[in-house]
Design an enzyme around this catalytic site. Structure first.
Site, PDB file in Angstrom:
ATOM      1  N   LYS A 167       0.810  -1.154  -0.008  1.00  0.00           N
ATOM      2  CA  LYS A 167       0.076   0.056   0.216  1.00  0.00           C
ATOM      3  C   LYS A 167       0.974   1.266  -0.030  1.00  0.00           C
ATOM      4  O   LYS A 167       0.559   2.075  -0.721  1.00  0.00           O
ATOM      5  CB  LYS A 167      -0.997   0.073   1.106  1.00  0.00           C
ATOM      6  CG  LYS A 167      -2.053  -1.010   1.098  1.00  0.00           C
ATOM      7  CD  LYS A 167      -2.803  -1.165   2.373  1.00  0.00           C
ATOM      8  CE  LYS A 167      -3.710  -2.480   2.021  1.00  0.00           C
ATOM      9  NZ  LYS A 167      -4.477  -2.793   3.479  1.00  0.00           N
TER      10      LYS A 167
ATOM     11  N   GLN B 100      -4.475  -1.284   9.585  1.00  0.00           N
ATOM     12  CA  GLN B 100      -4.430  -2.647   9.010  1.00  0.00           C
ATOM     13  C   GLN B 100      -5.033  -3.558   9.954  1.00  0.00           C
ATOM     14  O   GLN B 100      -4.737  -3.588  11.019  1.00  0.00           O
ATOM     15  CB  GLN B 100      -3.162  -2.965   8.572  1.00  0.00           C
ATOM     16  CG  GLN B 100      -2.977  -4.547   7.895  1.00  0.00           C
ATOM     17  CD  GLN B 100      -3.312  -4.314   6.770  1.00  0.00           C
ATOM     18  OE1 GLN B 100      -3.649  -3.347   6.097  1.00  0.00           O
ATOM     19  NE2 GLN B 100      -3.879  -5.402   5.899  1.00  0.00           N
TER      20      GLN B 100
ATOM     21  N   ASP C 127     -10.608   3.213   3.974  1.00  0.00           N
ATOM     22  CA  ASP C 127     -10.936   1.733   4.077  1.00  0.00           C
ATOM     23  C   ASP C 127     -12.556   1.705   3.921  1.00  0.00           C
ATOM     24  O   ASP C 127     -12.931   0.500   3.315  1.00  0.00           O
ATOM     25  CB  ASP C 127     -10.261   1.083   5.498  1.00  0.00           C
ATOM     26  CG  ASP C 127      -9.502  -0.031   4.934  1.00  0.00           C
ATOM     27  OD1 ASP C 127      -9.301  -0.261   3.797  1.00  0.00           O
ATOM     28  OD2 ASP C 127      -8.801  -0.299   5.891  1.00  0.00           O
TER      29      ASP C 127
END
Ligand code: GUN
Length: 297
Positions: free
Chosen positions: A61, A105, A128
């Protein structure tokens, strides 16, 4: 080789290539802001613990941010970090005007309440698309930041002009990360959607009715070729790291690809299918969050 009487595969849905085209267009958009002398969009990535798979995803990422002109910052904590420490960094990032997107994460270590951490992310920075506000907006069919993997799947279907409206879609998996949101996105596009899971009765028969079959159940190669309707579009969200015959590493999905590709008209490979799309959509969400915020300077 196609099985007699079944539809041979026509096309592999190349997520790697489509993600590269998404990144190229994002790079053009960030370049416009740079030319105007505006600051770059910023994504903050929070990683807790030492799960090797999470570390690899996070590195991917961060690397992708650089490719498209998004600034990233990395906030790493040991597995022993406390809930309060994680909330403190999220709060700091919420208040940082150079940060447009925040990603924590998952999974987090068991002693940390992940739902509470995700809920602490400012909704306008929820790159997200997993916070309760983003989920509520999706559920209500309102504009908002969408979860990356489901958004990537829709983008991939659209890129290959796979018809969605009126089609029978079967989603295997009911997670907040993929199963529930992809079902909602497909329904918003007028598919008729069935959500199944590992305990669904007659799962094979339900899958065999799908024009669009999304496998997000988290069990290696659970979906067999005989479960695939000839001519279907099969989307495999699974990622399972495995050893090959010579002791090297190999990655498998939730679908038994070798069998399924003999019946599907369109199918995503693992790796190189949905995975790259997830990262591309994270970048797209970060840029959208940047553009939606009024304090670009
Ligand atoms: N872990 C596995 N997939 C994801 C994802 O899309 N976002 C986050 N934050 N964690 C993940």
């Amino acid at each position: 080789m196609a099985v007699p009487g079944t539809t041979p595969v026509e096309q592999i849905l190349n997520g790697k290539e489509v993600a590269a085209s998404v990144r190229a267009s994002l790079k053009e958009r960030t370049a416009v802001y740079a030319q105007k002398g505006l600051r770059a969009p910023g994504l903050a990535v929070v990683l807790v613990g030492d799960d090797p798979a999470s570390a690899i995803y996070v590195q991917g990422k961060i690397k992708a941010c650089k490719q498209v002109g998004i600034e990233s910052s990395f906030h790493q904590f040991p597995a022993s970090a406390t809930f309060e420490e994680i909330i403190a960094v999220v709060t700091m990032l919420n208040n940082d005007k150079n940060v447009d997107g925040i990603l924590v994460q998952l999974p987090l270590p068991k002693h940390i309440d992940s739902d509470a951490v995700v809920a602490a992310i400012a909704p306008e920075k929820d790159a997200d698309g997993l916070s309760p506000v983003s989920m509520g907006l999706l559920m209500a069919g309102k504009k908002g930041l969408r979860p990356c993997t489901p958004a990537g799947i829709i983008h991939l279907l659209d890129f290959y002009k796979v018809p969605i409206e009126g089609k029978r879609a079967v989603v295997v998996g009911r997670s907040n990360l993929v199963g529930k949101p992809i079902a909602l996105l497909l329904m918003a596009r007028n598919a008729t959607v069935t959500i199944c899971h590992s305990r669904t009765k007659d799962l094979d028969k339900l899958c065999a009715e799908a024009d669009i079959l999304v496998a997000a159940v988290g069990q290696k190669e659970m979906i067999k070729g005989s479960w695939v309707k000839p001519g279907a579009c099969v989307i495999d969200v699974g990622i399972h790291h495995d050893k090959n015959e010579s002791g090297g590493s190999k990655i498998a999905g939730d679908v038994l690809f070798a069998e399924a590709k003999e019946r599907a008209a369109l199918i995503t490979p693992v790796p190189g299918g949905v995975g790259p799309m997830t990262i591309a959509m994270l970048l797209a969400n970060t840029l959208t969050a940047y553009e939606m915020r009024s304090n670009i300077e």
